[in-house]
Design a protein around this motif. Structure first.
Motif, mmCIF file in Angstrom:
data_model
loop_
_atom_site.group_PDB
_atom_site.id
_atom_site.type_symbol
_atom_site.label_atom_id
_atom_site.label_comp_id
_atom_site.label_asym_id
_atom_site.label_seq_id
_atom_site.Cartn_x
_atom_site.Cartn_y
_atom_site.Cartn_z
ATOM 1 N N LYS A 307 28.260 19.421 73.636
ATOM 2 C CA LYS A 307 28.033 17.988 73.485
ATOM 3 C C LYS A 307 28.830 17.365 72.338
ATOM 4 O O LYS A 307 28.853 16.140 72.192
ATOM 5 N N LEU A 308 29.455 18.185 71.507
ATOM 6 C CA LEU A 308 30.147 17.658 70.334
ATOM 7 C C LEU A 308 31.473 17.012 70.704
ATOM 8 O O LEU A 308 32.175 17.466 71.623
ATOM 9 N N GLN A 309 31.840 15.975 69.963
ATOM 10 C CA GLN A 309 33.166 15.392 70.101
ATOM 11 C C GLN A 309 34.202 16.448 69.721
ATOM 12 O O GLN A 309 33.950 17.346 68.920
ATOM 13 N N THR A 310 35.391 16.330 70.291
ATOM 14 C CA THR A 310 36.419 17.348 70.075
ATOM 15 C C THR A 310 36.860 17.438 68.624
ATOM 16 O O THR A 310 37.390 18.467 68.198
ATOM 17 N N SER A 311 36.641 16.383 67.845
ATOM 18 C CA SER A 311 37.056 16.392 66.434
ATOM 19 C C SER A 311 36.024 17.024 65.513
ATOM 20 O O SER A 311 36.306 17.251 64.338
ATOM 21 N N ARG A 312 34.815 17.323 66.018
ATOM 22 C CA ARG A 312 33.753 17.873 65.184
ATOM 23 C C ARG A 312 33.854 19.400 65.086
ATOM 24 O O ARG A 312 34.413 20.057 65.951
ATOM 25 N N GLY A 313 33.265 19.936 64.028
ATOM 26 C CA GLY A 313 33.239 21.380 63.852
ATOM 27 C C GLY A 313 32.097 22.014 64.633
ATOM 28 O O GLY A 313 31.084 21.373 64.928
ATOM 29 N N ARG A 314 32.242 23.273 64.966
ATOM 30 C CA ARG A 314 31.190 24.003 65.661
ATOM 31 C C ARG A 314 30.028 24.303 64.718
ATOM 32 O O ARG A 314 30.198 24.328 63.492
ATOM 33 N N VAL A 315 28.865 24.555 65.310
ATOM 34 C CA VAL A 315 27.663 24.866 64.533
ATOM 35 C C VAL A 315 26.976 26.068 65.151
ATOM 36 O O VAL A 315 26.857 26.166 66.380
ATOM 37 N N MET A 316 26.533 26.998 64.290
ATOM 38 C CA MET A 316 25.709 28.124 64.718
ATOM 39 C C MET A 316 24.397 28.064 63.941
ATOM 40 O O MET A 316 24.388 27.741 62.755
ATOM 41 N N VAL A 317 23.287 28.383 64.612
ATOM 42 C CA VAL A 317 21.980 28.404 63.971
ATOM 43 C C VAL A 317 21.323 29.745 64.274
ATOM 44 O O VAL A 317 21.105 30.083 65.444
ATOM 45 N N ASP A 318 21.024 30.505 63.232
ATOM 46 C CA ASP A 318 20.346 31.795 63.387
ATOM 47 C C ASP A 318 18.973 31.703 62.729
ATOM 48 O O ASP A 318 18.865 31.364 61.555
ATOM 49 N N CYS A 319 17.931 32.032 63.488
ATOM 50 C CA CYS A 319 16.549 31.849 63.017
ATOM 51 C C CYS A 319 15.925 33.116 62.440
ATOM 52 O O CYS A 319 14.704 33.175 62.250
ATOM 53 N N GLY A 320 16.756 34.139 62.160
ATOM 54 C CA GLY A 320 16.221 35.378 61.588
ATOM 55 C C GLY A 320 17.154 35.965 60.549
ATOM 56 O O GLY A 320 17.814 36.976 60.788
ATOM 57 N N PHE A 321 17.223 35.329 59.352
ATOM 58 C CA PHE A 321 18.274 35.698 58.394
ATOM 59 C C PHE A 321 18.096 37.059 57.727
ATOM 60 O O PHE A 321 18.995 37.540 57.037
ATOM 61 N N THR A 322 16.952 37.706 57.890
ATOM 62 C CA THR A 322 16.815 39.023 57.251
ATOM 63 C C THR A 322 17.766 40.055 57.852
ATOM 64 O O THR A 322 17.967 41.116 57.264
ATOM 65 N N ARG A 323 18.351 39.743 59.007
ATOM 66 C CA ARG A 323 19.353 40.649 59.582
ATOM 67 C C ARG A 323 20.551 40.824 58.646
ATOM 68 O O ARG A 323 21.298 41.792 58.768
ATOM 69 N N LEU A 324 20.728 39.897 57.710
ATOM 70 C CA LEU A 324 21.858 39.986 56.787
ATOM 71 C C LEU A 324 21.748 41.168 55.830
ATOM 72 O O LEU A 324 22.749 41.650 55.325
ATOM 73 N N TRP A 325 20.546 41.621 55.560
ATOM 74 C CA TRP A 325 20.407 42.771 54.646
ATOM 75 C C TRP A 325 19.403 43.807 55.141
ATOM 76 O O TRP A 325 19.728 44.980 55.209
#
Length: 388
Positions: A307-325
């Motif tokens: 749905k984003l305009q072609t000039s906009r940046g992509r977005v990611m949303v992760d709902c479980g950040f403990t996977r980072l460590w």
């Protein structure tokens, strides 16, 4: 079941063929599991034949990848040829205990091809009154540096705003409180507005943002950005601790196998305790659904894919950040982290307008024009497999 095995079984049409079934079965098994052998009269192929077969199979992947993802051969300066697939049927695939293929050739991005790119990480989760360590993303940094990224980590919002302009992409690791309000003469609302304004400006310049959240209340920063940019917000807490399977992203306990972020992944750990979108998805799309039936990973892409305009940046949303460590070594986590960050750059979108050839015109001769495509080093250096 492999299409090569099925083809072999369909070739058994007569009684005499069935009597020879053992040899045909052996031939197909070698083809399925090793992918690089041409068995005849019980003798193994020579090394030259093996390498020729590797090259032939790799070119097949190149053609399929280009026609499916981005018909500009320049994309292969950045993306591996197995991108957009789980890679398990590749000629050099060796699977780990999670059934994910081993080796960086199955990542979305090529090693070392993102030099000059800077990832800014806002690690806003407090280490004083939570169990989130100051070293929460230390395990991710070598993975990203291997791809060529310079990773800069800042602990508060003021430093994040100051350095955001020079970043190629950014991560925001959410806390439950706005840290910069301590010691500032500005009201919290004014500080929040400065932070969100900076993120929106960054987004409008076409650069990607990854929002890391967890169970409530560790959704504070993600929600500040999501409310402004995506018209939604996160909350809640659901149990996780299960692996997601490749499939359709909106199905329970599945992720979208066709998304570039899922490259080289057949199993992906969902997280421990997980938040989810509370008021609909807004401009987001679902990449993965948790074992509890809620979206756990979402993304926003540009038109016509999103749905984003072609000039906009992509977005990611992760709902479980403990996977980072905590769960960094669980199924698919390290590859998912690298793939997500590279996807944020939107390289496949940027190269689309520069395509000068129709996909059907891309041939082996066209591929040879780029030396990153012709006999890749990861194939040339792969272990020599020997048939039984």
């Amino acid at each position: 079941m492999s299409k090569h095995f099925i083809k072999g079984m369909y070739s058994l049409k007569s009684e005499s063929d069935i009597k020879l079934g053992y040899n045909k079965f052996r031939t197909e098994v070698l083809r399925v599991y090793n992918g690089i052998f041409k068995v005849s009269v019980g003798d193994a192929s020579s090394n030259d034949q093996v390498m020729a077969r590797k090259k032939q199979d790799r070119e097949h992947y190149l053609m399929r990848f280009l026609r499916r993802t981005c018909p500009n051969p320049d994309i292969l300066k950045f993306y591996n040829v197995y991108s957009g697939t789980d890679g398990t049927d590749a000629p050099d695939a060796q699977l780990d205990h999670h059934k994910n293929p081993q080796g960086t050739q199955f990542d979305l991005g090529r090693d070392g091809c993102f030099k000059g790119m800077t990832l800014l990480v806002g690690l806003f989760t407090s280490t004083e009154d939570t169990d989130v360590p100051a070293t929460a993303i230390e395990k991710s940094i070598p993975i990203l540096e291997q791809k060529g990224f310079e990773v800069i980590v800042v602990p508060n919002e003021e430093q994040f705003i100051q350095q955001l302009g020079a970043a190629s992409a950014c991560w925001i690791v959410s806390s439950y409180i706005f840290r910069s309000r301590f010691g500032s003469k500005l009201k919290t609302e004014a500080l929040e507005r400065r932070f969100v304004d900076a993120c929106e400006k960054f987004h409008k310049t076409g650069r990607g943002i990854m929002l890391w959240a967890d169970n409530g209340p560790f959704v504070y920063h993600a929600n500040l950005v999501l409310k402004r940019l995506m018209k939604t917000e996160l909350g809640g807490s659901t149990p996780g601790q299960k692996d997601l399977a490749a499939g359709v992203g909106t199905d329970k306990q599945c992720f979208d196998r066709n998304h570039l972020v899922a490259s080289g992944i057949t199993r992906l750990y969902e997280g421990t305790t997980i938040s989810y979108p509370l008021v609909g998805l807004g401009d987001l799309q679902v990449l993965a659904t948790s074992s509890d039936g809620h979206p756990v990973i979402c993304f926003a892409d540009n038109e016509p894919h999103g749905k984003l305009q072609t000039s906009r940046g992509r977005v990611m949303v992760d709902c479980g950040f403990t996977r980072l460590w905590v769960e960094f070594n669980e199924a698919g986590t390290s590859r998912y982290i690298a793939n997500s960050t590279i996807w944020l750059l939107g390289i496949d979108n940027m190269l689309q307008p520069n395509v000068s050839r129709d996909p059907v015109e891309i041939t082996s001769e066209v591929l040879k024009q780029n030396n990153t495509i012709n006999v890749p080093t990861e194939i040339a250096n792969s272990p020599q497999l020997v048939p039984p």
